[in-house]
Design an enzyme around this catalytic site. Structure first.
Site, PDB file in Angstrom:
ATOM      1  N   LYS A  49       1.220   4.401   9.541  1.00 50.95           N
ATOM      2  CA  LYS A  49       2.260   3.712   8.753  1.00 50.95           C
ATOM      3  C   LYS A  49       2.873   2.520   9.487  1.00 50.95           C
ATOM      4  CE  LYS A  49       3.420   8.228   6.798  1.00 50.95           C
ATOM      5  NZ  LYS A  49       4.460   9.240   6.554  1.00 50.95           N
TER       6      LYS A  49
ATOM      7  N   ASP B 175       6.859  17.120   5.409  1.00 51.10           N
ATOM      8  CA  ASP B 175       7.514  17.115   4.101  1.00 51.10           C
ATOM      9  C   ASP B 175       6.984  18.210   3.176  1.00 51.10           C
ATOM     10  OD1 ASP B 175       5.050  15.916   3.854  1.00 51.10           O
ATOM     11  OD2 ASP B 175       5.763  14.155   2.766  1.00 51.10           O
TER      12      ASP B 175
END
Length: 484
Positions: free
Chosen positions: A188, A224
């Site tokens: 990312k 997550d």
């Protein structure tokens, strides 16, 4: 020749119409439309999976999950099935104030959650991570996080006594305990030096200690997917599976310790642990070649990680729009769409967004308002009802395939667990915003699960934030610590 290397639009396909009488013209054009639609359906047939193929997906995934759980085969397994070290789920008895830190991109959040009987109050704040910090030394990143955490705690007047914290760190990690995870590799856009291979919890604790003005007890580090499960389990004790369907995909589930050969800690009650499957890599060993298409292979070849995350590339929001674009472009080249003269942007990689699929499918049947708006945004102003109907059919074929193979994965987990009723926590932009994804999944899961099993899908609210705080809260409850 690669699909990306093909020319854009061929010359318009002309249809000979001389000698057709006026009375026969309407019938001719109707027959032509029907014939084109038949050809389109034939070209999209490989995207429409039979129940037999979906059951085969279930069986092959089960094989890969068992390989991941087995210590002798885990190293070669594509579905890694990492133990998260989360063994207990919320039971509603968690009380106190808890912090959560959610780092997974160019922004991160700090949250303060106040729990009590039937009480859930949350305060949160978003902080940016400047590019200079994303590319600088690791100490700079964690010092920045600690500074923002201190600012938040001062603003909310919780900076006097130590507070328990759950840390969502959504980067590839090797987890070695509930509070220990080593960064495998940055993704990312992050390239902070001195972090890969290091324990990120230790780096955070050292940064907090350097400041000396706040006190934190880091109770857990998680991803997550686990957070999604925990956030729903607090509301629904039947929740045993967490599923992310967004830019990426992943799933976790509660597994019996007897089935986890990788487990290296005690076997005391509860004899269970949440398993992070790393589902997106299913198929990286070739086991899904029987359902992959030329479009899937093209996307993989031109991706940043060829040969990896192949299941994810067939489902997730990062790739669904591009799969659809490749189908639309190919059928346009064949003269089956837009009379062979589609918009130039249709032939440019990355220009047909996944949100377009959701918008087009949100039109009522027979209405094409959103479809025309999308096509106009792409630079095509002359779409006929036939064009719009065919574009919608292609969008539906792609999204239905994604929903059905996601359903096959859930059905595999439900069948493996064998519990009479399980709630599946789901989060992610694809699941949230596609108008039919939920219903498509529910219908197909019902057809694929074993007799006697029932389930429901439950939208998880902010798993990466409140889920992290709940993991910390559970750790406090079972550890007998006081949450101030």
């Amino acid at each position: 020749m690669d699909i990306y290397d093909l020319p854009h639009s061929p010359a318009r396909r002309r249809v000979p119409v001389k000698d057709i009488t006026t009375g026969g013209a309407a019938l001719f054009w109707k027959m032509l439309r029907l014939r084109r639609r038949k050809f389109i359906e034939e070209r999209c047939a490989e995207l429409i999976l039979t129940d037999e193929k979906l059951r085969e997906v279930c069986q092959r995934l089960l094989v890969e999950i068992n390989r991941g759980l087995n210590k002798d085969t885990n190293k070669e397994a594509t579905v890694k099935c990492f133990p998260t070290y989360v063994r207990e789920l919320p039971n509603g008895e968690e009380c106190g104030k808890f912090l959560a830190l959610d780092l997974g991109g160019t922004n991160f959040r700090v949250l303060l959650i106040d729990l009590g009987p039937h009480i859930f109050h949350m305060e949160s704040k978003i902080f940016a991570v400047p590019q200079s910090i994303m590319l600088g030394p690791g100490t700079g990143l964690f010092d920045h996080i600690a500074e923002c955490l201190a600012t938040f705690m001062h603003e909310n007047q919780v900076d006097v006594s130590p507070l328990p914290l759950g840390f969502t760190f959504s980067f590839p990690c090797s987890q070695e305990g509930l509070t220990k995870a080593r960064l495998a590799t940055w993704t990312k856009g992050f390239k902070c030096s001195g972090v890969e291979g290091e324990d990120v919890v230790k780096l955070l604790q050292e940064a907090i200690a350097r400041r000396g003005d706040i006190k934190i007890d880091v109770m857990a580090v998680l991803n997550d997917t686990t957070g999604t499960l925990m956030a729903c389990a607090w509301k629904n004790p039947a929740c045993r599976i967490g599923l992310i369907l967004g830019t990426g995909i992943n799933a976790c589930y509660v597994e019996r310790l007897d089935n986890v050969q990788l487990w290296d800690e005690d076997h005391d009650d509860p004899k269970q642990v949440v398993i992070n499957t790393e589902l997106g890599a299913f198929g990286d060993n070739g086991t899904l070649e029987f359902i992959r298409t030329e479009y899937d292979r093209t996307i993989d070849q031109h991706s940043l990680n060829p040969g990896r995350q192949l299941f994810e590339k067939m489902i997730s929001g990062m790739y669904m729009g591009e799969v659809t674009r490749l189908v639309l472009a190919q059928l346009t080249r064949e003269g089956l769409l837009f009379d062979g003269m589609g918009p130039e942007t249709l032939f440019e990689p990355g220009q047909f967004f996944t949100k377009y699929v959701s918008e087009i499918e949100s039109d009522k049947k027979g209405e094409y308002t959103c479809c025309r708006q999308v096509l106009e945004e792409l630079g095509y102003d002359d779409a006929t009802d036939e064009d719009c109907a065919n574009v919608r059919f292609i969008c539906e074929a792609v999204s239905r395939r994604a929903a059905h193979i996601a359903a096959a994965a859930v059905a595999c987990l439900l069948n493996k667990m064998g519990q009479k009723h399980v709630t599946v926590a789901v989060d992610g932009s694809l699941y949230r915003f596609h108008p039919h994804f939920h219903d498509l999944m529910v219908e197909k899961i019902r057809q694929l699960i074993n007799p006697g099993l029932t389930f429901d899908l439950m939208l998880s609210e902010d798993g990466s934030g409140r889920g992290a705080a709940l993991v910390a809260a559970v750790a406090v409850r079972i550890g007998g610590l006081a949450a101030r």
